[in-house]
Scaffold this motif. Sequence first.
Motif, mmCIF file in Angstrom:
data_model
loop_
_atom_site.group_PDB
_atom_site.id
_atom_site.type_symbol
_atom_site.label_atom_id
_atom_site.label_comp_id
_atom_site.label_asym_id
_atom_site.label_seq_id
_atom_site.Cartn_x
_atom_site.Cartn_y
_atom_site.Cartn_z
ATOM 1 N N PRO A 1 2.744 -0.291 17.653
ATOM 2 C CA PRO A 1 3.264 -1.570 17.051
ATOM 3 C C PRO A 1 2.697 -1.874 15.752
ATOM 4 C CG PRO A 1 2.622 -1.317 19.415
ATOM 5 C CD PRO A 1 2.145 0.038 18.815
ATOM 6 N N ASP A 2 1.392 -1.773 15.372
ATOM 7 C CA ASP A 2 1.018 -2.047 14.044
ATOM 8 C C ASP A 2 1.688 -1.475 12.832
ATOM 9 O OD1 ASP A 2 -0.695 -3.816 15.289
ATOM 10 O OD2 ASP A 2 -2.368 -2.877 14.798
ATOM 11 N N ALA A 3 1.839 -0.155 12.917
ATOM 12 C CA ALA A 3 2.307 0.802 12.157
ATOM 13 C C ALA A 3 3.932 0.390 11.875
ATOM 14 C CB ALA A 3 2.439 2.221 12.659
ATOM 15 N N VAL A 4 4.596 -0.031 13.072
ATOM 16 C CA VAL A 4 6.274 -0.609 12.922
ATOM 17 C C VAL A 4 5.862 -1.932 12.139
ATOM 18 C CG1 VAL A 4 7.668 -1.767 14.302
ATOM 19 C CG2 VAL A 4 7.110 0.621 14.827
ATOM 20 N N GLN A 5 4.989 -2.629 12.505
ATOM 21 C CA GLN A 5 4.973 -4.121 11.560
ATOM 22 C C GLN A 5 4.569 -3.794 10.296
ATOM 23 O OE1 GLN A 5 2.633 -7.029 13.517
ATOM 24 N NE2 GLN A 5 2.781 -8.485 12.071
ATOM 25 N N VAL A 6 3.753 -2.998 9.873
ATOM 26 C CA VAL A 6 3.541 -2.682 8.164
ATOM 27 C C VAL A 6 4.709 -2.111 7.688
ATOM 28 C CG1 VAL A 6 0.997 -2.971 8.612
ATOM 29 C CG2 VAL A 6 2.090 -0.631 8.613
ATOM 30 N N ALA A 7 5.366 -1.132 8.331
ATOM 31 C CA ALA A 7 6.579 -0.365 7.951
ATOM 32 C C ALA A 7 8.003 -1.140 7.805
ATOM 33 C CB ALA A 7 6.743 0.803 8.491
ATOM 34 N N PHE B 1 4.637 6.206 7.449
ATOM 35 C CA PHE B 1 4.388 5.544 8.727
ATOM 36 C C PHE B 1 3.609 6.620 9.602
ATOM 37 C CE2 PHE B 1 5.861 5.763 13.206
ATOM 38 C CZ PHE B 1 5.876 4.370 13.478
ATOM 39 N N ARG B 2 4.005 7.777 9.693
ATOM 40 C CA ARG B 2 3.524 8.832 10.413
ATOM 41 C C ARG B 2 1.849 9.029 9.796
ATOM 42 N NH1 ARG B 2 7.313 11.923 9.660
ATOM 43 N NH2 ARG B 2 6.700 13.328 8.237
ATOM 44 N N ARG B 3 1.659 8.857 8.752
ATOM 45 C CA ARG B 3 0.375 8.976 8.029
ATOM 46 C C ARG B 3 -0.445 7.621 8.898
ATOM 47 N NH1 ARG B 3 -1.769 12.094 4.158
ATOM 48 N NH2 ARG B 3 -3.091 10.303 3.611
ATOM 49 N N SER B 4 0.398 6.549 8.654
ATOM 50 C CA SER B 4 -0.479 5.314 9.207
ATOM 51 C C SER B 4 -1.001 5.498 10.668
ATOM 52 C CB SER B 4 0.370 4.218 9.045
ATOM 53 O OG SER B 4 0.714 3.890 7.658
ATOM 54 N N VAL B 5 -0.391 6.235 11.445
ATOM 55 C CA VAL B 5 -0.743 6.370 12.830
ATOM 56 C C VAL B 5 -1.746 7.460 12.980
ATOM 57 C CG1 VAL B 5 0.098 7.228 15.155
ATOM 58 C CG2 VAL B 5 1.421 5.411 13.765
ATOM 59 N N LEU C 1 0.685 -1.180 -0.063
ATOM 60 C CA LEU C 1 -0.157 -0.138 -0.197
ATOM 61 C C LEU C 1 0.937 1.326 0.042
ATOM 62 C CD1 LEU C 1 -2.562 -1.359 2.698
ATOM 63 C CD2 LEU C 1 -3.158 -0.414 0.093
ATOM 64 N N ILE C 2 0.460 2.205 -1.167
ATOM 65 C CA ILE C 2 1.206 3.614 -1.006
ATOM 66 C C ILE C 2 0.429 4.611 -0.135
ATOM 67 C CG2 ILE C 2 2.438 5.290 -2.405
ATOM 68 C CD1 ILE C 2 1.832 3.279 -4.680
ATOM 69 N N ASN C 3 0.798 4.793 1.076
ATOM 70 C CA ASN C 3 0.068 5.770 1.985
ATOM 71 C C ASN C 3 0.849 7.171 1.768
ATOM 72 O OD1 ASN C 3 -1.571 6.628 4.045
ATOM 73 N ND2 ASN C 3 -0.578 5.615 5.615
ATOM 74 N N ASP C 4 0.346 7.750 0.817
ATOM 75 C CA ASP C 4 0.989 9.293 0.457
ATOM 76 C C ASP C 4 -0.224 10.008 0.366
ATOM 77 O OD1 ASP C 4 -0.219 8.467 -1.930
ATOM 78 O OD2 ASP C 4 1.691 9.094 -3.087
ATOM 79 N N GLY C 5 -1.471 9.676 0.645
ATOM 80 C CA GLY C 5 -2.639 10.504 0.436
ATOM 81 C C GLY C 5 -3.163 10.765 -0.863
ATOM 82 N N VAL C 6 -2.417 10.358 -1.900
ATOM 83 C CA VAL C 6 -2.638 10.585 -3.400
ATOM 84 C C VAL C 6 -3.169 9.271 -3.875
ATOM 85 C CG1 VAL C 6 -1.792 11.340 -5.590
ATOM 86 C CG2 VAL C 6 -1.048 12.457 -3.318
ATOM 87 N N HIS C 7 -2.162 8.184 -3.788
ATOM 88 C CA HIS C 7 -2.450 6.758 -4.522
ATOM 89 C C HIS C 7 -3.659 6.185 -3.875
ATOM 90 C CE1 HIS C 7 1.463 7.393 -6.047
ATOM 91 N NE2 HIS C 7 1.003 6.270 -7.036
ATOM 92 N N GLY D 1 -0.105 -8.236 9.811
ATOM 93 C CA GLY D 1 0.693 -9.452 9.268
ATOM 94 C C GLY D 1 0.704 -9.673 7.691
ATOM 95 N N ARG D 2 -0.247 -8.920 7.141
ATOM 96 C CA ARG D 2 -0.085 -9.036 5.566
ATOM 97 C C ARG D 2 -0.477 -7.637 4.799
ATOM 98 N NH1 ARG D 2 -3.858 -11.092 2.564
ATOM 99 N NH2 ARG D 2 -5.783 -11.334 4.102
ATOM 100 N N THR D 3 0.148 -6.604 5.470
ATOM 101 C CA THR D 3 0.051 -5.419 5.039
ATOM 102 C C THR D 3 1.587 -4.861 5.047
ATOM 103 O OG1 THR D 3 -2.298 -4.863 5.884
ATOM 104 C CG2 THR D 3 -0.987 -2.995 5.206
ATOM 105 N N ALA D 4 1.865 -4.451 4.071
ATOM 106 C CA ALA D 4 3.316 -3.890 3.744
ATOM 107 C C ALA D 4 3.224 -2.332 3.069
ATOM 108 C CB ALA D 4 4.284 -4.696 3.015
ATOM 109 N N LEU D 5 3.606 -1.442 4.002
ATOM 110 C CA LEU D 5 3.768 0.016 3.495
ATOM 111 C C LEU D 5 4.863 -0.067 2.541
ATOM 112 C CD1 LEU D 5 3.375 2.325 6.640
ATOM 113 C CD2 LEU D 5 1.476 1.605 4.808
#
Length: 377
Positions: free
Chosen positions: A324-330, A312-316, A238-244, A260-264
């Motif tokens: 902890p979840d944001a760390v896991q996906v990043a 990462f920051r946007r995810s939180v 997932l591209i978490n830039d607020g655009v994609h 566990g199945r999400t990767a930034l």
Amino acid sequence: MSLTLADARIVTPEGVHEGWLTIEDGRITHIGRGSAPGQGLSMGGRHVIPGFVDIHNHGGAGGSFPTGEQDKARAAVELHRRHGTTTTMASLVTDSLDGLARAASALAELCDEGLLAGIHFEGPYIAKARCGAHDPTLLREPSPRELAELLKAGRGHVRMVTIAAELPGGLDTIRMAAAEGVIAALGHSDADYDTALQGIEAGASVATHLYNAMPPLGHRAPGPVAALLDDERVTVELINDGVHVHPAMLRLAYEVAGPGRTALITDAMSATGLGDGDYVLGPMRVRVDGGVARLVEGGSIAGSTLTMDVAFRRSVQEVGMSLPDAVQVASLTPARVLGLADRIGSIAVGKAADLVVLSESLEVAGVMKDGVWVTEP
């Protein structure tokens, strides 16, 4: 040489705790709660998290991995390291087979050095209808024989290839990649739900930037998005830039797939860190305006100018993930995708001291790679 980071809020898979950690010879040797024994380098109560792992990155700081230029690739890696990405996989874009082989051969030398964690072929085996910022004249039908030659050029460092499962030869090429230990990713695809499932059954285990460059999620035609989200064998990028991707759709994917199945990923291109202007992505001309990269001809989104600390920051702050979840996906989930979770991706005894120090507002205050400061807090 031993270094203790004290007075830290350490984020581990178990949660956030106040304490300390000790680093020796580039690895974490002790993790403790409360006050550190002896004198340590005070983090002043700031968060310490594992370094980010970016499995889909085309460049930055003016450098573009698809060109294969080693000096520019080094500059791109350095730029992303300053933003907390301590492990980077270099993504290529559609080119001629000779061009892809040359770039892979040059980048393989940087993989030998440990600068890059591998090479990702995002094309040429993708759908014309969903090619986005790839040159449609250079697209090809997937071929196990051709892919074998590209893997040979990468000398064992090709870690991922994106394939449109619906193309002739797509399923056979997915099977071949998986058999060779290469991650097969479904993406830039016009596949329907059933064809996407066939691709997963053939061995595809990653969704290349979920939602982008594929049919949208529909209630009667669920398409590849539903197949990829629903299958426990698939990790979704997932591209978490607020655009994609709108934060609501990113939140939906995260809630279905879980950390566990999400990767930034960044999907970053050469303009990252430089600002607006004209650039290239492979053979395609790109214009960046307001931080958004689009093709000069046609206007398709052409990668991003994102860095992992922003994602990462946007995810939180925007999506609502816990730290902890944001760390896991990043960090941890993408490390698992690469088969490196025993060495990187979380703060644990025995793992590499790839660390990021964050301010209260989750801005990068310091970065460490293998126990050596890239930027000291």
